[in-house]
Write a protein that holds these residues in place. Structure first.
Motif, PDB file in Angstrom:
ATOM      1  N   GLY A 244       0.825  -1.205   0.000  1.00  0.00           N
ATOM      2  CA  GLY A 244       0.000   0.000   0.000  1.00  0.00           C
ATOM      3  C   GLY A 244       0.857   1.252   0.000  1.00  0.00           C
ATOM      4  O   GLY A 244       0.590   2.211  -0.740  1.00  0.00           O
ATOM      5  N   LEU A 245       1.906   1.236   0.807  1.00  0.00           N
ATOM      6  CA  LEU A 245       2.842   2.373   0.815  1.00  0.00           C
ATOM      7  C   LEU A 245       3.578   2.484  -0.512  1.00  0.00           C
ATOM      8  O   LEU A 245       3.812   3.595  -1.012  1.00  0.00           O
ATOM      9  CB  LEU A 245       3.846   2.207   1.961  1.00  0.00           C
ATOM     10  N   LEU A 246       3.954   1.341  -1.071  1.00  0.00           N
ATOM     11  CA  LEU A 246       4.664   1.370  -2.355  1.00  0.00           C
ATOM     12  C   LEU A 246       3.802   2.002  -3.434  1.00  0.00           C
ATOM     13  O   LEU A 246       4.283   2.831  -4.230  1.00  0.00           O
ATOM     14  CB  LEU A 246       5.063  -0.055  -2.748  1.00  0.00           C
ATOM     15  N   ALA A 247       2.517   1.630  -3.480  1.00  0.00           N
ATOM     16  CA  ALA A 247       1.612   2.195  -4.487  1.00  0.00           C
ATOM     17  C   ALA A 247       1.329   3.670  -4.200  1.00  0.00           C
ATOM     18  O   ALA A 247       1.383   4.508  -5.111  1.00  0.00           O
ATOM     19  CB  ALA A 247       0.305   1.399  -4.509  1.00  0.00           C
ATOM     20  N   PHE A 248       1.021   3.993  -2.946  1.00  0.00           N
ATOM     21  CA  PHE A 248       0.664   5.370  -2.581  1.00  0.00           C
ATOM     22  C   PHE A 248       1.868   6.303  -2.691  1.00  0.00           C
ATOM     23  O   PHE A 248       1.811   7.335  -3.372  1.00  0.00           O
ATOM     24  CB  PHE A 248       0.106   5.386  -1.160  1.00  0.00           C
ATOM     25  N   TRP A 249       2.965   5.944  -2.038  1.00  0.00           N
ATOM     26  CA  TRP A 249       4.135   6.822  -2.014  1.00  0.00           C
ATOM     27  C   TRP A 249       4.795   6.898  -3.389  1.00  0.00           C
ATOM     28  O   TRP A 249       5.260   7.968  -3.799  1.00  0.00           O
ATOM     29  CB  TRP A 249       5.137   6.313  -0.982  1.00  0.00           C
ATOM     30  N   GLY A 250       4.833   5.762  -4.105  1.00  0.00           N
ATOM     31  CA  GLY A 250       5.428   5.781  -5.439  1.00  0.00           C
ATOM     32  C   GLY A 250       4.672   6.701  -6.381  1.00  0.00           C
ATOM     33  O   GLY A 250       5.277   7.488  -7.120  1.00  0.00           O
ATOM     34  N   ALA A 251       3.335   6.621  -6.352  1.00  0.00           N
ATOM     35  CA  ALA A 251       2.535   7.505  -7.205  1.00  0.00           C
ATOM     36  C   ALA A 251       2.684   8.957  -6.783  1.00  0.00           C
ATOM     37  O   ALA A 251       2.808   9.860  -7.622  1.00  0.00           O
ATOM     38  CB  ALA A 251       1.063   7.088  -7.139  1.00  0.00           C
ATOM     39  N   LEU A 252       2.688   9.191  -5.479  1.00  0.00           N
ATOM     40  CA  LEU A 252       2.832  10.559  -4.973  1.00  0.00           C
ATOM     41  C   LEU A 252       4.175  11.155  -5.375  1.00  0.00           C
ATOM     42  O   LEU A 252       4.264  12.326  -5.776  1.00  0.00           O
ATOM     43  CB  LEU A 252       2.696  10.547  -3.449  1.00  0.00           C
ATOM     44  N   SER A 253       5.225  10.357  -5.307  1.00  0.00           N
ATOM     45  CA  SER A 253       6.564  10.851  -5.634  1.00  0.00           C
ATOM     46  C   SER A 253       6.748  11.087  -7.126  1.00  0.00           C
ATOM     47  O   SER A 253       7.588  11.890  -7.540  1.00  0.00           O
ATOM     48  CB  SER A 253       7.624   9.862  -5.137  1.00  0.00           C
ATOM     49  N   CYS A 254       5.968  10.400  -7.962  1.00  0.00           N
ATOM     50  CA  CYS A 254       6.078  10.573  -9.413  1.00  0.00           C
ATOM     51  C   CYS A 254       5.260  11.745  -9.932  1.00  0.00           C
ATOM     52  O   CYS A 254       5.423  12.141 -11.093  1.00  0.00           O
ATOM     53  CB  CYS A 254       5.638   9.299 -10.125  1.00  0.00           C
ATOM     54  N   MET A 255       4.390  12.289  -9.108  1.00  0.00           N
ATOM     55  CA  MET A 255       3.557  13.398  -9.547  1.00  0.00           C
ATOM     56  C   MET A 255       4.353  14.691  -9.599  1.00  0.00           C
ATOM     57  O   MET A 255       5.222  14.936  -8.760  1.00  0.00           O
ATOM     58  CB  MET A 255       2.350  13.561  -8.613  1.00  0.00           C
ATOM     59  N   ASP A 256       4.035  15.506 -10.573  1.00  0.00           N
ATOM     60  CA  ASP A 256       4.691  16.804 -10.721  1.00  0.00           C
ATOM     61  C   ASP A 256       3.950  17.820  -9.864  1.00  0.00           C
ATOM     62  O   ASP A 256       2.789  18.138 -10.111  1.00  0.00           O
ATOM     63  CB  ASP A 256       4.679  17.235 -12.189  1.00  0.00           C
ATOM     64  N   SER A 257       4.634  18.324  -8.829  1.00  0.00           N
ATOM     65  CA  SER A 257       3.981  19.268  -7.919  1.00  0.00           C
ATOM     66  C   SER A 257       3.689  20.595  -8.602  1.00  0.00           C
ATOM     67  O   SER A 257       2.715  21.279  -8.278  1.00  0.00           O
ATOM     68  CB  SER A 257       4.860  19.504  -6.689  1.00  0.00           C
ATOM     69  N   GLY A 258       4.550  21.016  -9.533  1.00  0.00           N
ATOM     70  CA  GLY A 258       4.301  22.230 -10.303  1.00  0.00           C
ATOM     71  C   GLY A 258       4.703  23.516  -9.625  1.00  0.00           C
ATOM     72  O   GLY A 258       4.708  24.579 -10.251  1.00  0.00           O
ATOM     73  N   SER A 259       5.039  23.487  -8.359  1.00  0.00           N
ATOM     74  CA  SER A 259       5.405  24.714  -7.650  1.00  0.00           C
ATOM     75  C   SER A 259       6.198  24.356  -6.400  1.00  0.00           C
ATOM     76  O   SER A 259       6.214  23.204  -5.955  1.00  0.00           O
ATOM     77  CB  SER A 259       4.152  25.516  -7.272  1.00  0.00           C
ATOM     78  N   GLN A 260       6.839  25.364  -5.828  1.00  0.00           N
ATOM     79  CA  GLN A 260       7.565  25.156  -4.575  1.00  0.00           C
ATOM     80  C   GLN A 260       6.612  24.776  -3.452  1.00  0.00           C
ATOM     81  O   GLN A 260       6.953  23.971  -2.576  1.00  0.00           O
ATOM     82  CB  GLN A 260       8.348  26.422  -4.197  1.00  0.00           C
ATOM     83  N   LEU A 261       5.411  25.366  -3.468  1.00  0.00           N
ATOM     84  CA  LEU A 261       4.430  25.043  -2.441  1.00  0.00           C
ATOM     85  C   LEU A 261       4.034  23.565  -2.531  1.00  0.00           C
ATOM     86  O   LEU A 261       3.910  22.882  -1.504  1.00  0.00           O
ATOM     87  CB  LEU A 261       3.189  25.923  -2.599  1.00  0.00           C
ATOM     88  N   GLY A 262       3.857  23.072  -3.743  1.00  0.00           N
ATOM     89  CA  GLY A 262       3.513  21.664  -3.922  1.00  0.00           C
ATOM     90  C   GLY A 262       4.605  20.748  -3.415  1.00  0.00           C
ATOM     91  O   GLY A 262       4.327  19.724  -2.774  1.00  0.00           O
ATOM     92  N   LYS A 263       5.856  21.102  -3.682  1.00  0.00           N
ATOM     93  CA  LYS A 263       6.966  20.285  -3.193  1.00  0.00           C
ATOM     94  C   LYS A 263       7.048  20.333  -1.669  1.00  0.00           C
ATOM     95  O   LYS A 263       7.379  19.336  -1.017  1.00  0.00           O
ATOM     96  CB  LYS A 263       8.273  20.764  -3.832  1.00  0.00           C
ATOM     97  N   PHE A 264       6.754  21.497  -1.092  1.00  0.00           N
ATOM     98  CA  PHE A 264       6.751  21.608   0.368  1.00  0.00           C
ATOM     99  C   PHE A 264       5.632  20.764   0.977  1.00  0.00           C
ATOM    100  O   PHE A 264       5.825  20.113   2.011  1.00  0.00           O
ATOM    101  CB  PHE A 264       6.606  23.072   0.779  1.00  0.00           C
ATOM    102  N   LEU A 265       4.473  20.747   0.342  1.00  0.00           N
ATOM    103  CA  LEU A 265       3.372  19.902   0.816  1.00  0.00           C
ATOM    104  C   LEU A 265       3.744  18.428   0.716  1.00  0.00           C
ATOM    105  O   LEU A 265       3.370  17.622   1.581  1.00  0.00           O
ATOM    106  CB  LEU A 265       2.110  20.189   0.010  1.00  0.00           C
ATOM    107  N   TYR A 266       4.494  18.086  -0.334  1.00  0.00           N
ATOM    108  CA  TYR A 266       4.985  16.718  -0.460  1.00  0.00           C
ATOM    109  C   TYR A 266       5.868  16.358   0.726  1.00  0.00           C
ATOM    110  O   TYR A 266       5.764  15.251   1.294  1.00  0.00           O
ATOM    111  CB  TYR A 266       5.749  16.564  -1.775  1.00  0.00           C
TER     112      TYR A 266
END
Length: 356
Positions: A244-266
């Protein structure tokens, strides 16, 4: 908490146990069947042998399919699965060895998609763009869905009958695979050629969203199982948490945050995983959360604050603050966590207290 022979001897020396009770108690504990996996040499051999057998089936059965055809694939898979089940029952009932029994029952479950693939191939289901069974673990195709559903059904029956934790491993892996195959099916339907799917950016984005959702659902199911089996020493939720972590965290890490705020939320989400690790006493959350935080700090070091001396000092101070926070938590965290968990969920409190 683990107890060894020296602990019982000290308890006898301080008067908690009467003379001779330490030896009798240790003999009794040593005779109990081992139901949980540990890093013992025998257990390593159990899992190594099981993984070799599971891996060999994909290779051997693919060669058998090319040599004797799809019907032989189903026959061999069924016969081999029955043999693995029979030996597993013998280990469990006659020898009282649940760990190797669970590994053999898992081998039985893993052979189910192989048998279903042979049936599908015999019916001509793989004639257009046909993939070999060895592609099951690396090739995304909606036609794998029937194999995955059959695997889940077989695992449900085996878990209902034998209740051994390692059998949740193929369930977790199958759900992870299913998240990717369902994404392809939703995006392009059953009429499209699977060979072309991986070249669409839309599929990649959808696959990340589906994987994120599947991972989150898998984690919720794992937590539910954890709470339900909190009085059982066997860990039925481990593999569901891991994949579950592999699927959730892997997908989350592959997403493009698009901004510094998005990366900070990550980064904040990964810090949340570390906090959940402390709450649930599950190290897997801390591992993935730590990787995410390290990745974010690496991004800051190499992209945002590169060649900045002040950032290096600030990062050092943050590291020291984390160390002091750990010292403070070591002193006060257990009492605070126990109080907080009791208020939040008595079942969760029982789960953590039984584990720690």
């Amino acid at each position: 908490m683990k107890v060894d022979r020296a602990d019982l001897t000290r308890a006898e020396e301080v008067g908690l146990l009467q003379s001779g009770q330490a030896e009798a108690l240790w003999s009794f504990l040593s005779m109990q069947p081992q139901t949980t996996a540990q890093f013992r040499f025998a257990h390593i051999l159990y899992y190594l042998g099981g993984m070799i057998a599971i891996g060999a089936m994909s290779l051997f059965m693919t060669v058998g399919y090319q040599t004797w055809g799809p019907v032989s694939l189903t026959v061999f898979a069924g016969a081999y699965g029955f043999l693995a089940w029979w030996i597993g029952v013998w280990f469990l009932n006659a020898k009282q060895l649940p760990i190797p029994a669970g590994i053999l029952f898992t081998l039985t479950i893993v052979l189910v998609p192989l048998a279903v693939y042979g049936i599908e191939a015999a019916l001509g289901h793989w004639e257009s763009g046909g993939a070999l069974y060895s592609d099951y673990h690396r090739y995304i195709d909606w036609r794998w869905l029937l194999l995955e559903l059959a695997t889940l059904a077989a695992a449900a029956v085996m878990l209902w009958r034998y209740r051994l934790p390692f059998m949740t491993m193929p369930v977790a892996v199958t759900l992870w695979y299913m998240s990717m195959d369902v994404a392809a099916w939703i995006a392009f339907g059953v009429e499209n050629d699977a060979a072309d799917w991986t070249y669409y950016d839309g599929l990649w984005n959808l696959r990340k969203l589906v994987s994120l959702g599947f991972g989150l659902v898998m984690l919720i199911i794992a937590l539910r199982i954890d709470l339900t089996t909190r009085h059982d020493k066997r860990d039925f939720a481990f593999w569901l948490y891991l994949f579950g972590l592999l699927a959730f965290w892997g997908a989350l890490s592959c997403m493009d945050s698009g901004s510094q705020l998005g990366k900070f939320l990550y980064c904040l989400l990964n810090l949340g995983l570390i906090f959940i690790s402390a709450v649930l006493a599950r190290r897997a959350f801390a591992v993935f959360g730590g990787l995410g935080v390290a990745g974010y700090l690496g991004y800051l070091s190499w992209s945002v604050f590169r060649d900045s001396l002040s950032f290096a000092f600030a990062l050092s101070l943050i590291g020291l603050a984390v160390v002091f926070a750990g010292v403070w938590w070591n002193k006060h965290g257990e009492a605070l966590g126990k109080k907080w968990r009791r208020q939040l969920s008595p079942q969760l409190a029982e789960l953590i207290e039984s584990r720690t």
